[in-house]
Structure formats: structure tokens, C-alpha cells
Design a protein around this motif. Structure first.
Motif, PDB file in Angstrom:
ATOM      1  N   GLY A  60       0.847  -1.177   0.000  1.00  0.00           N
ATOM      2  CA  GLY A  60       0.000   0.000   0.000  1.00  0.00           C
ATOM      3  C   GLY A  60       0.888   1.234   0.000  1.00  0.00           C
ATOM      4  O   GLY A  60       2.117   1.143  -0.041  1.00  0.00           O
ATOM      5  N   LEU A  61       0.264   2.376   0.017  1.00  0.00           N
ATOM      6  CA  LEU A  61       1.000   3.649   0.094  1.00  0.00           C
ATOM      7  C   LEU A  61       0.314   4.542   1.122  1.00  0.00           C
ATOM      8  O   LEU A  61      -0.878   4.380   1.405  1.00  0.00           O
ATOM      9  N   GLY A  62       1.043   5.536   1.588  1.00  0.00           N
ATOM     10  CA  GLY A  62       0.434   6.545   2.448  1.00  0.00           C
ATOM     11  C   GLY A  62       0.687   6.292   3.916  1.00  0.00           C
ATOM     12  O   GLY A  62       0.533   5.170   4.407  1.00  0.00           O
ATOM     13  N   SER A  63       1.089   7.341   4.630  1.00  0.00           N
ATOM     14  CA  SER A  63       1.490   7.223   6.036  1.00  0.00           C
ATOM     15  C   SER A  63       0.679   8.106   6.965  1.00  0.00           C
ATOM     16  O   SER A  63       1.105   8.358   8.094  1.00  0.00           O
ATOM     17  N   VAL A  86      -7.008  10.368  14.052  1.00  0.00           N
ATOM     18  CA  VAL A  86      -5.993  10.638  13.042  1.00  0.00           C
ATOM     19  C   VAL A  86      -4.747   9.872  13.450  1.00  0.00           C
ATOM     20  O   VAL A  86      -4.528   9.623  14.642  1.00  0.00           O
ATOM     21  N   TYR A  87      -3.952   9.469  12.461  1.00  0.00           N
ATOM     22  CA  TYR A  87      -2.727   8.725  12.776  1.00  0.00           C
ATOM     23  C   TYR A  87      -1.678   9.008  11.723  1.00  0.00           C
ATOM     24  O   TYR A  87      -1.985   9.454  10.606  1.00  0.00           O
ATOM     25  N   THR A  88      -0.430   8.732  12.101  1.00  0.00           N
ATOM     26  CA  THR A  88       0.637   8.655  11.114  1.00  0.00           C
ATOM     27  C   THR A  88       1.495   7.463  11.484  1.00  0.00           C
ATOM     28  O   THR A  88       1.693   7.184  12.669  1.00  0.00           O
ATOM     29  N   GLY A  89       1.971   6.736  10.491  1.00  0.00           N
ATOM     30  CA  GLY A  89       2.810   5.582  10.787  1.00  0.00           C
ATOM     31  C   GLY A  89       2.855   4.607   9.636  1.00  0.00           C
ATOM     32  O   GLY A  89       2.217   4.797   8.606  1.00  0.00           O
ATOM     33  N   LEU A  90       3.650   3.550   9.883  1.00  0.00           N
ATOM     34  CA  LEU A  90       3.888   2.537   8.863  1.00  0.00           C
ATOM     35  C   LEU A  90       3.299   1.213   9.343  1.00  0.00           C
ATOM     36  O   LEU A  90       3.085   1.052  10.543  1.00  0.00           O
ATOM     37  N   PRO A  91       3.053   0.222   8.492  1.00  0.00           N
ATOM     38  CA  PRO A  91       3.359   0.230   7.065  1.00  0.00           C
ATOM     39  C   PRO A  91       2.404   1.126   6.286  1.00  0.00           C
ATOM     40  O   PRO A  91       1.277   1.371   6.724  1.00  0.00           O
TER      41      PRO A  91
END
Ligand SMILES: NC(=O)c1ccc[n+]([C@@H]2O[C@H](COP(=O)([O-])OP(=O)(O)OC[C@H]3O[C@@H](n4cnc5c(N)ncnc54)[C@H](OP(=O)(O)O)[C@@H]3O)[C@@H](O)[C@H]2O)c1
Length: 325
Positions: A60-63, A86-91
Motif C-alpha cells: 500500500g502507500l500513504g502514512s 488521526v494517525y501517522t505511521g507505517l506500514p
């Protein structure tokens, strides 16, 4: 359940992005499932797509994204179905209608912040936070230099740095971007094609140079940035918009009077839920009290993510960009 998402199976240009139907799992232990309402576009997405930051395929794409929790996994406390998060992170997988994600890496969106604003400000605003409050904590009266001052991170960081009492020198590539940067807290704006940026910076700082450079351009600007610093100044090289910085000799720091270099990554500053909550608290405070305003200057349907990548890499965007699922 089934939902639509971007998937890639090879590295390359924006044309490797496919919009397709995928399976979304039930949330596992500690996870929530989030129905996205707004997805933040970030330059890091282009590094994942190009292979600069490797992934396993299909990927996938987008963090970064905002949305509404539609299912809660076992062991999750403090988050419920229907909550806006809301979040930010991987994968990477936020270029999707629905995904699962660890609850510990999500925060509730304050009532006075829309989903779109949250997706536009979270990754970029947390980056501005750690740059200005951790990597080189700005002091009242410092002069600092900030590249891509009209970009996503740039418009947020210039407002915040000004609020912290810095004299902010921004660098941008067009007169339209220069006007935006000035409106957002830059005291001075230099054009990216100026052949003598160090000379111009020294002129603006009484010959001294700046306390810190926040350089997201990378390869093309590294040594120019070092030449802008005062003795003991701090080079914060935090992005690769022109490519990754080549290896360099530490003696380059000695001959410019005992400089420091750091190469930070956001995720190291928000690695625990406590750290994330502290950072998000400070971010939403400066958003809530109007110190930092969020500019959502481009919107694209999620299906058009490839076009958004072209515009971001083509230096056509300003401020933040969101993809709408
Ligand atoms: N390390 C971290 O934790 C972290 C976290 C977030 C972001 N970042 C980095 O911060 C930077 C900004 O991210 P963003 O998402 O807010 O993007 P952005 O600043 O909105 O877009 C990138 C900007 O970089 C400038 N640029 C200069 N040379 C470029 C080139 N050769 N190709 C493309 N753009 C070039 C352009 O502004 P001008 O036209 O005005 O020059 C362009 O608008 C990126 O480098 C990103 O990787 C790092």
C-alpha cells in the motif's frame, strides 16, 4: 470486508499506482479499523513509491489519514466505534477507504478540528514540532533557515518558528510561493535559484550565519546549507526532495567551525503513546489557539493519487494536500 485501495507491485513513477478492490481484515489485538475520510499526501509517499524507502510487494502507500473507527479489536481501551481519529505511521496503507491500525498510534481528533484539517496537519505538523522543539530547539532571537517554506511542512514550520521568536529565512522557488511564505511567518524569503544563498543569509544575519538550517531538499543543498550556519550551528537534514545526501567527510564540519549535523525521522520522536500524546497535544494547542493555521491548498479524489504525486514532485503544490476516498 472489501474496500478500495491503492496497491503497487513495482517501484517507479506515479504510473505504478493501481486503484483496486482489496480485502480488509478484522482488527487484531490492540487494533482499530478506520474508515478514512481524508488522507494526507506527503513527500515520503513518493520515496516509498520510487523504492528509495524499500517495501514488500504488493504494498500500500500513504502514512497519514483521518477517519472514523468502525470496529475495535480485543484489548483496546479508550477508543470506541464512531470516534474520529488521526494517525501517522507505517506500514504504508492510508491510500485506502478502510484499514486496520494499532490504536496506540492513533489520537482522537479535537472537536474544533475537521477530519480534513487533521489529515492535512498531523504528519507535517508533528514534523514541524520535532524539528523546532527537539532537533534544534529554537530560542527567542535565533535566525533559522527553512527550505521549501511554502510547502506542507514549510508553511506550518515557518508559522511555528516565528511564534517561538525566531527570525525565519525561507527559501522557495516562485514569487507566488514567496508571498505565501511571507504571509506565514517568514521574515525574509530567498529564491531557490539564488547563486549565493550563503552570502544572502550572512547579509541578513549581520555576517554571523543562522543557528540552524532545516533542510528537506537533501542532495542538492547540503553544502550550501552548511555554508549558511554560524559557528556551532546545527544542520538538520530531514528530507530528500532532490535525492539523498551523499556521504561526506566530518572534516567538512570542522572547517566550518564545529558544526553539528542530525538526520532525524519523525517516527523516532513519537515511538511511544506517551511521546505521541505529548507531541499531538502541543500540535493541537498551536492549531487551536491560531498560532498555526492549516492551508489545504489541493484536494484530489483517492483514485487520482498518481496526479497528486506528479504535482507534488513537480513542485506545483503549496501547503498541504489531501486525498479524498
Ligand atoms: N524526516 C522526517 O521525519 C520528515 C517528515 C516529514 C517530511 N519530511 C520531508 O520534508 C520535506 C517536505 O515534505 P512535504 O510533504 O511537506 O512536501 P512539500 O514541502 O510540500 O513539497 C516539497 C517541496 O520541496 C521543494 N523542492 C526543492 N527541490 C525539489 C525537487 N528537486 N523536487 C521536488 N521538490 C523540490 C519544492 O518547493 P520549492 O518549489 O519552493 O523549492 C516542493 O514544493 C520532504 O523532503 C519530506 O521528505 C521529512
Amino acid at each position: 470486508m472489501k474496500a478500495n485501495a491503492i496497491r503497487i507491485r513495482e517501484y517507479g513513477g506515479p504510473d505504478v499506482l493501481n486503484y483496486e478492490e482489496v480485502d480488509v481484515a478484522e482488527p487484531a489485538e490492540g487494533e482499530v479499523r478506520i474508515r478514512h475520510t481524508a488522507i494526507g499526501l506527503n513527500f515520503i509517499d513518493t520515496y516509498h513509491r520510487s523504492g528509495l524507502y524499500p517495501m514488500e510487494f504488493p504494498a500500500g502507500l500513504g502514512s497519514e489519514a483521518a477517519g472514523v473507527i468502525d470496529a475495535v479489536g480485543p484489548g483496546v481501551t479508550g477508543m470506541n466505534e464512531g470516534d474520529r481519529v488521526v494517525y501517522t505511521g507505517l506500514p504504508p496503507d492510508s491510500y485506502s477507504e478502510v484499514r486496520t491500525f494499532p490504536a496506540q498510534k492513533c489520537v482522537l481528533i479535537p472537536d474544533d478540528v475537521t477530519d480534513e484539517q487533521a489529515a492535512a496537519v498531523f504528519l507535517k505538523g508533528l514534523t514541524a514540532w520535532y524539528l523546532l522543539r527537539r532537533s534544534y530547539p529554537v530560542n527567542q532571537g535565533d535566525a533559522v533557515l527553512l527550505y521549501a517554506a511554502a510547502g506542507g511542512v514549510g508553511l506550518l514550520a515557518s508559522q511555528w518558528a516565528k511564534h517561538l521568536g525566531a527570525t525565519v529565512i525561507g527559501i522557495v522557488s516562485t514569487s507566488e510561493k514567496a508571498a505565501l511564505a511571507k504571509d506565514s511567518g517568514c521574515d525574509h524569503v530567498l529564491m531557490a535559484d539564488n547563486p549565493d544563498i550563503p552570502g544572502a543569509v550572512r547579509e541578513l544575519t549581520g555576517g554571523e550565519g543562522v543557528a540552524a538550517v532545516y533542510d528537506s531538499i537533501g542532495k542538492d543543498t547540503f553544502f550550501t546549507s552548511l555554508d549558511c550556519l554560524r559557528p556551532h550551528g546545527v544542520m538538520v537534514t530531514f528530507g530528500n526532495a532532490s535525492g539523498p545526501v551523499d556521504p561526506f567527510a566530518p572534516a567538512e564540519l570542522a572547517k566550518r567551525h564545529s558544526l553539528y549535523v542530525t538526520r532525524p525521522v519523525l517516527f523516532d520522536f513519537i515511538g511511544t503513546h506517551e511521546h505521541l500524546k505529548t507531541a499531538a497535544g502541543e500540535l493541537f494547542q498551536v492549531v487551536g489557539n491560531g498560532v498555526v493555521t492549516i492551508s489545504v491548498n489541493q484536494r484530489y479524489p483517492l483514485q487520482d493519487a498518481a496526479r497528486a504525486h506528479m504535482d507534488l514532485e513537480g513542485r506545483k503544490t503549496t501547503g498541504s494536500t489531501v486525498l479524498i476516498p
